[in-house]
Write a protein that holds these residues in place. Structure first.
Motif, PDB file in Angstrom:
ATOM      1  N   SER A  24       0.836  -1.211   0.000  1.00  0.00           N
ATOM      2  CA  SER A  24       0.000   0.000   0.000  1.00  0.00           C
ATOM      3  C   SER A  24       0.871   1.261   0.000  1.00  0.00           C
ATOM      4  N   GLU A  25       1.987   1.237   0.728  1.00  0.00           N
ATOM      5  CA  GLU A  25       2.906   2.384   0.729  1.00  0.00           C
ATOM      6  C   GLU A  25       3.556   2.550  -0.641  1.00  0.00           C
ATOM      7  N   MET A  26       3.888   1.428  -1.296  1.00  0.00           N
ATOM      8  CA  MET A  26       4.478   1.491  -2.630  1.00  0.00           C
ATOM      9  C   MET A  26       3.494   2.102  -3.625  1.00  0.00           C
ATOM     10  N   ILE A  63       1.889   6.672  -7.157  1.00  0.00           N
ATOM     11  CA  ILE A  63       0.900   7.709  -7.521  1.00  0.00           C
ATOM     12  C   ILE A  63       1.508   9.090  -7.364  1.00  0.00           C
ATOM     13  N   VAL A  64       2.228   9.331  -6.268  1.00  0.00           N
ATOM     14  CA  VAL A  64       2.881  10.632  -6.061  1.00  0.00           C
ATOM     15  C   VAL A  64       3.922  10.871  -7.153  1.00  0.00           C
TER      16      VAL A  64
END
Length: 147
Positions: free
Chosen positions: A7-9, A14-15
Motif C-alpha cells: 500500500s505504501e508502494m 501515484i505521487v
C-alpha cells in the motif's frame, strides 16, 4: 531491505506519476536504477575490502602463534640434543621436557599405545595318529569287509 508495504508502494507510485509526470517517469526510473546500482557496487567493494582486511589480520595472528610454537619446539629440541650430548638418554631428556603445546590438543591425545601388543604364538595343532586302528569308526562301513 526498506520494509515497504504494497500500500505504501502504491502511494509512492501515484505521487511519482503526479509530481514527475507519466512522460518523464521512465527516464526518472532509469536514473534511479543507475544510482541504486552504483550504491550496491560501492557497498560490495567496501564490504570486500573489510573482509580482506579481517582475513589478513587473522592470518597475521595465526602466523605469530605458529612462530611462537615453532620457537618453543626448537628450544625443546635443542635442550633434548644438549641433554643427549651430556649422556642422558633421549627418553629421559624427553620426559623432563614433556609438556603439551596446546591444552586442547593434549586433551585429545591417545592414552593407550598406538600399536597393539604382539600376538602370542599359538601352539601347532596336534595331528591325529595315522594308524588304522585309531581311525574313526564312521570311516568303516559294512560294505568294506573283505572275506
Amino acid at each position: 531491505m526498506f520494509n515497504i508495504d504494497p500500500s505504501e508502494m502504491l502511494v509512492i507510485v501515484i505521487v511519482a506519476i503526479v509530481v514527475i509526470g507519466p512522460k518523464d517517469l521512465p527516464l526518472a526510473l532509469r536514473t534511479a536504477g543507475r544510482w541504486i546500482g552504483k550504491m550496491r557496487r560501492i557497498s560490495n567493494h567496501f564490504k570486500a575490502g573489510l573482509e580482506t582486511m579481517i582475513r589478513e589480520a587473522e592470518l597475521a595472528e595465526m602466523e605469530k602463534k605458529w612462530q611462537e610454537q615453532n620457537a618453543k619446539i626448537m628450544a625443546e629440541s635443542a635442550a633434548a640434543q644438549a641433554a643427549a650430548a651430556e649422556g642422558q638418554t633421549p627418553a629421559h631428556a624427553a620426559d623432563q621436557l614433556m609438556h603439551p603445546i596446546d591444552p586442547a590438543i593434549a586433551a585429545h591425545a591417545p592414552t593407550e599405545p598406538l600399536l597393539p601388543p604382539p600376538a602370542e604364538p599359538q601352539p601347532a595343532p596336534v595331528e591325529a595318529d595315522k594308524h588304522p586302528a585309531s581311525a574313526p569308526a564312521a570311516a568303516h562301513s559294512s560294505h568294506d569287509v573283505t572275506p
